[in-house]
Design an enzyme around this catalytic site. Sequence first.
Site, mmCIF file in Angstrom:
data_model
loop_
_atom_site.group_PDB
_atom_site.id
_atom_site.type_symbol
_atom_site.label_atom_id
_atom_site.label_comp_id
_atom_site.label_asym_id
_atom_site.label_seq_id
_atom_site.Cartn_x
_atom_site.Cartn_y
_atom_site.Cartn_z
ATOM 1 N N GLY A 92 110.142 -5.294 51.845
ATOM 2 C CA GLY A 92 110.510 -5.495 50.454
ATOM 3 C C GLY A 92 112.011 -5.428 50.248
ATOM 4 O O GLY A 92 112.795 -5.239 51.187
ATOM 5 N N GLN A 93 112.417 -5.580 48.998
ATOM 6 C CA GLN A 93 113.839 -5.534 48.655
ATOM 7 C C GLN A 93 114.481 -4.237 49.139
ATOM 8 O O GLN A 93 115.448 -4.245 49.918
ATOM 9 C CB GLN A 93 114.019 -5.644 47.139
ATOM 10 C CG GLN A 93 115.438 -5.362 46.672
ATOM 11 C CD GLN A 93 115.578 -5.278 45.160
ATOM 12 O OE1 GLN A 93 116.076 -6.197 44.546
ATOM 13 N NE2 GLN A 93 115.119 -4.172 44.566
ATOM 14 N N TYR A 138 100.561 1.394 36.818
ATOM 15 C CA TYR A 138 101.605 1.610 37.827
ATOM 16 C C TYR A 138 102.312 2.935 37.583
ATOM 17 O O TYR A 138 102.488 3.746 38.503
ATOM 18 C CB TYR A 138 102.610 0.463 37.788
ATOM 19 C CG TYR A 138 103.845 0.703 38.623
ATOM 20 C CD1 TYR A 138 103.824 0.506 40.003
ATOM 21 C CD2 TYR A 138 105.034 1.123 38.037
ATOM 22 C CE1 TYR A 138 104.955 0.729 40.774
ATOM 23 C CE2 TYR A 138 106.177 1.348 38.800
ATOM 24 C CZ TYR A 138 106.134 1.150 40.167
ATOM 25 O OH TYR A 138 107.259 1.376 40.929
ATOM 26 N N ARG A 160 115.318 -9.586 45.270
ATOM 27 C CA ARG A 160 114.259 -9.156 44.355
ATOM 28 C C ARG A 160 113.119 -10.174 44.378
ATOM 29 O O ARG A 160 113.344 -11.381 44.491
ATOM 30 C CB ARG A 160 114.830 -9.050 42.942
ATOM 31 C CG ARG A 160 113.901 -8.401 41.919
ATOM 32 C CD ARG A 160 113.449 -7.048 42.367
ATOM 33 N NE ARG A 160 113.288 -6.116 41.270
ATOM 34 C CZ ARG A 160 112.450 -5.078 41.287
ATOM 35 N NH1 ARG A 160 111.679 -4.862 42.340
ATOM 36 N NH2 ARG A 160 112.394 -4.238 40.283
ATOM 37 N N LYS A 208 102.359 6.251 39.982
ATOM 38 C CA LYS A 208 103.615 6.857 40.431
ATOM 39 C C LYS A 208 103.713 8.324 40.007
ATOM 40 O O LYS A 208 104.332 9.141 40.697
ATOM 41 C CB LYS A 208 104.805 6.070 39.880
ATOM 42 C CG LYS A 208 105.116 4.785 40.624
ATOM 43 C CD LYS A 208 105.626 5.045 42.029
ATOM 44 C CE LYS A 208 106.115 3.789 42.710
ATOM 45 N NZ LYS A 208 106.558 4.042 44.101
ATOM 46 N N GLU A 233 109.518 4.270 35.437
ATOM 47 C CA GLU A 233 108.306 4.022 34.661
ATOM 48 C C GLU A 233 107.521 5.309 34.408
ATOM 49 O O GLU A 233 106.621 5.333 33.575
ATOM 50 C CB GLU A 233 107.417 2.998 35.365
ATOM 51 C CG GLU A 233 107.966 1.582 35.357
ATOM 52 C CD GLU A 233 107.895 0.916 33.982
ATOM 53 O OE1 GLU A 233 106.993 1.272 33.191
ATOM 54 O OE2 GLU A 233 108.740 0.046 33.706
ATOM 55 N N LEU A 253 98.978 1.464 53.947
ATOM 56 C CA LEU A 253 98.855 2.762 53.285
ATOM 57 C C LEU A 253 97.415 3.099 52.920
ATOM 58 O O LEU A 253 97.133 4.221 52.506
ATOM 59 C CB LEU A 253 99.724 2.792 52.032
ATOM 60 C CG LEU A 253 101.236 2.908 52.280
ATOM 61 C CD1 LEU A 253 102.008 2.711 50.976
ATOM 62 C CD2 LEU A 253 101.584 4.250 52.908
ATOM 63 N N SER A 279 109.756 6.384 40.148
ATOM 64 C CA SER A 279 110.166 5.263 39.297
ATOM 65 C C SER A 279 110.495 5.730 37.890
ATOM 66 O O SER A 279 109.901 6.690 37.385
ATOM 67 C CB SER A 279 109.031 4.235 39.239
ATOM 68 O OG SER A 279 109.221 3.296 38.203
#
Length: 346
Positions: A12-13, A154, A189, A158, A133, A65, A131
């Site tokens: 990923g990024q 999400y 991204r 988290k 979030e 995972l 995050s």
Amino acid sequence: MTKKAFITGITGQDGSYLAELLLSKGYEVHGLIRRASTFNTSRIDHLYVDPHDPEAKLFLHYGDLSDGVRLVTLLSEIQPDEVYNLGAQSHVRVSFDEPEHTADTTGTGSIRLLEAVRTAGIRPRFYQASSSELYGATPPPQNEDTPFYPRSPYGAAKLYSYWITKNYREAYDMFAVNGILFNHESPRRGETFVTRKITRAVAAIKAGKQEHLYMGNLDAVRDWGYAAEYVEGMWRMLQVDEPEDFVLATGVAYTVRDFLQIAFEHAGLDWEKHVRFDERYLRPTEVDALIGDPSKAEEKLGWKATVAPDQLARLMVDADITALECAGTPWIDSVDLASWTPEAVR
């Protein structure tokens, strides 16, 4: 002795930037990748050499995972000094469509990895990608002591990962930290995330290949930083004497509308002529404003964001315009563009 790091989400990024950083510091880097029928390693292909080469420092391992047994096996074999858990279903809007999958990878995946560390009998330093979030409906500015109020599957997943990391730190005396990172972007991204969606559309409209860009909530306020800087903060969290949780952010607030205007103007375009509203891009529950207070990270880690959101928007537009212009050119790919630095637009 060469330090070893294990990274989930290495393709990923954040994972790709972190792998670059650690390799530059002399680490031996091991990454977890999911088996797929297509190549999914474009962000790290420029780092990879034949693992049989004596100079090889990057090694990729198939796993997931969702497979705790495989995680125990890998950690037992690798014996890493540092573990970075960046793997997740990371798209907030998608989490409403796939809440169970998000819970399993983003939430339960974290405890599988923590438990794998414990079961393998190793003592690495552990980084959990938390995050902004987590804060959701809690008004900004948000710091390490701000109450959490997640507003998506999400965010809720988290939240579980955040607390289970703290629990393992306290229950098993593990060096385990949460990095509460606010939005961080780059030319690497994912194309479905709002900032990259905007800059790719700008490039396509500029080239005459697209007329309109369909968007949801333009009033959402976010704190956007440059991902390549944020992975340095991750690494620094694992270098301190005692494990603590840290917020990484710029502390600067921009709306989605602000980002749109900057991106379009940088390409000489009027965003209002091209952007259209589409309710399909609205979340069932919106997060109005996320603005971080990174003062603790600056004080204790010596980390501070230097790339402002407006500079970031211009950087990403330039990269996507170049990508479109060079499409089909054998020597250029997304990794070449992703290696751009903010100096290009300063």
